[in-house]
Design an enzyme around this catalytic site. Structure first.
Site, PDB file in Angstrom:
ATOM      1  N   ASN A 114     -10.220   4.987   1.069  1.00  0.00           N
ATOM      2  CA  ASN A 114      -9.065   4.794   0.197  1.00  0.00           C
ATOM      3  C   ASN A 114      -8.924   5.958  -0.771  1.00  0.00           C
ATOM      4  O   ASN A 114      -9.841   6.770  -0.943  1.00  0.00           O
ATOM      5  CB  ASN A 114      -9.213   3.492  -0.616  1.00  0.00           C
ATOM      6  CG  ASN A 114      -8.642   2.282   0.103  1.00  0.00           C
ATOM      7  OD1 ASN A 114      -7.493   2.293   0.536  1.00  0.00           O
ATOM      8  ND2 ASN A 114      -9.451   1.238   0.261  1.00  0.00           N
ATOM      9  N   ASP A 145      -9.561   1.825  -5.132  1.00  0.00           N
ATOM     10  CA  ASP A 145      -8.665   1.669  -3.982  1.00  0.00           C
ATOM     11  C   ASP A 145      -7.700   2.847  -3.977  1.00  0.00           C
ATOM     12  O   ASP A 145      -8.136   3.991  -4.050  1.00  0.00           O
ATOM     13  CB  ASP A 145      -7.951   0.316  -4.053  1.00  0.00           C
ATOM     14  CG  ASP A 145      -7.481  -0.185  -2.693  1.00  0.00           C
ATOM     15  OD1 ASP A 145      -6.833   0.594  -1.967  1.00  0.00           O
ATOM     16  OD2 ASP A 145      -7.743  -1.350  -2.355  1.00  0.00           O
ATOM     17  N   GLU A 152       0.839  -1.207   0.000  1.00  0.00           N
ATOM     18  CA  GLU A 152       0.000   0.000   0.000  1.00  0.00           C
ATOM     19  C   GLU A 152       0.874   1.258   0.000  1.00  0.00           C
ATOM     20  O   GLU A 152       2.080   1.190   0.191  1.00  0.00           O
ATOM     21  CB  GLU A 152      -0.906   0.037   1.242  1.00  0.00           C
ATOM     22  CG  GLU A 152      -2.116  -0.889   1.199  1.00  0.00           C
ATOM     23  CD  GLU A 152      -3.232  -0.383   0.308  1.00  0.00           C
ATOM     24  OE1 GLU A 152      -3.043   0.645  -0.386  1.00  0.00           O
ATOM     25  OE2 GLU A 152      -4.309  -1.001   0.289  1.00  0.00           O
TER      26      GLU A 152
END
Length: 295
Positions: free
Chosen positions: A153, A202, A19
């Site tokens: 996100n 995302d 991430e």
């Protein structure tokens, strides 16, 4: 007609939940995290070396600071991390200590603050999400900017800093807000309904033309959305669950993409799952990342 993109796996790292990639234009290096392993990784593309920094898990996101440190979103609190000494300085809590709630994706804003939102796992449809979107400044003051977010996100800003984008992945929508230095989020509107694509957005970033690049985590792809929310381009990735994106490289013309091998809810046994990827030949460039102001 779009030029075909070239997708390459970079190195041999395998993240459980990759991430929060961010490009450091000062050192020409890429940072990203493995959320579940509690790792910050740093890639120096010129030499191909990857360093690792251990921090408390889970780590939701990070941003670089003006002094070269990092600011982190941990489970329920913020922290600063000295990348030279590898020292962690705990920061303030968001004031919630729920076992299914944690801070997730985040980004520095144009004014030197750090924003991070929460994800509320294991929630029933009837249960109102806890947490929301939080902003911390150099003094350690925390402001809650938004509520009722299930899985936060993709926070990012238009090139002029006046529009803020935020995805709720669980609800498959990307919101847009008016943004200013001192005011609250304003004029909330739907930027893009992602449900027809079969995946929520995302991680995300903005390119120099003001188009938003978002990951379609459920269908193994990334997409470029115009400022009016229209999808202009979709690129299939070689893994099932990419997670986040950022532009990097000397010309900010390489799109780096993180991915999942085994997260809390998603599993990918595809070769290369959990790897870091570079997408080249897109014909667009990104913008330098905003930094957290420590002064």
């Amino acid at each position: 007609m779009s030029t075909p993109a070239r997708i390459t796996r970079i190195g041999k790292t395998t993240d459980q939940l990759g991430e929060s990639p961010v490009w450091d234009d000062r050192t020409q290096s890429l940072y990203w995290i493995d959320s579940l392993a509690g790792l910050i990784r740093r890639l120096s593309p010129a030499i191909g070396a990857v360093e690792e920094f251990q921090v408390p898990a889970p780590i939701g996101s990070m941003a670089l600071a003006d002094n070269g440190d990092a600011v982190l979103a941990l489970r329920h609190s913020f922290a600063r991390y000295d990348l030279r000494t590898r020292g962690l300085t705990p920061g303030p809590s968001i004031g919630l200590d729920h076992p299914k709630l944690r801070l997730n994706d985040g980004k520095a804003d144009p004014y030197g603050r750090f924003l991070a939102g929460t994800m509320h796992g294991g929630r029933t449809e009837e249960e109102k999400p806890l947490g929301g979107l939080y902003r911390i400044d150099a003094s350690g003051a925390i402001a809650q900017l938004e509520t009722d977010l299930a899985v936060t996100n993709g926070p990012c800003f238009s090139p002029d800093g006046k529009t803020f984008y935020l995805a709720d992945t669980a609800r498959r929508v990307i919101w847009a807000y008016d943004y200013s230095r001192d005011g609250p989020l304003a004029n909330k509107r739907v930027f893009a309904n992602m449900d027809p694509l079969g995946s929520g957005g995302d991680g995300a970033t903005i390119d120099a033309e003001g188009y938003l690049w978002t990951v379609l985590v459920r269908i193994g792809a990334i997409a470029r959305l115009a400022p009016d929310g229209t999808m202009m381009r979709k690129i299939d990735m070689p893994v099932r669950h990419p997670t986040s994106v950022t532009f990097g490289g000397a010309g900010l013309d390489v799109l780096y993409v993180t991915s999942i091998s085994r997260s809390t809810h998603l599993l990918d046994e595809t070769p290369g799952a959990g790897g870091l990827f570079a997408v080249e030949g897109l014909g667009v460039t990104g913008l330098p990342a905003h930094r957290f102001d420590t002064r």
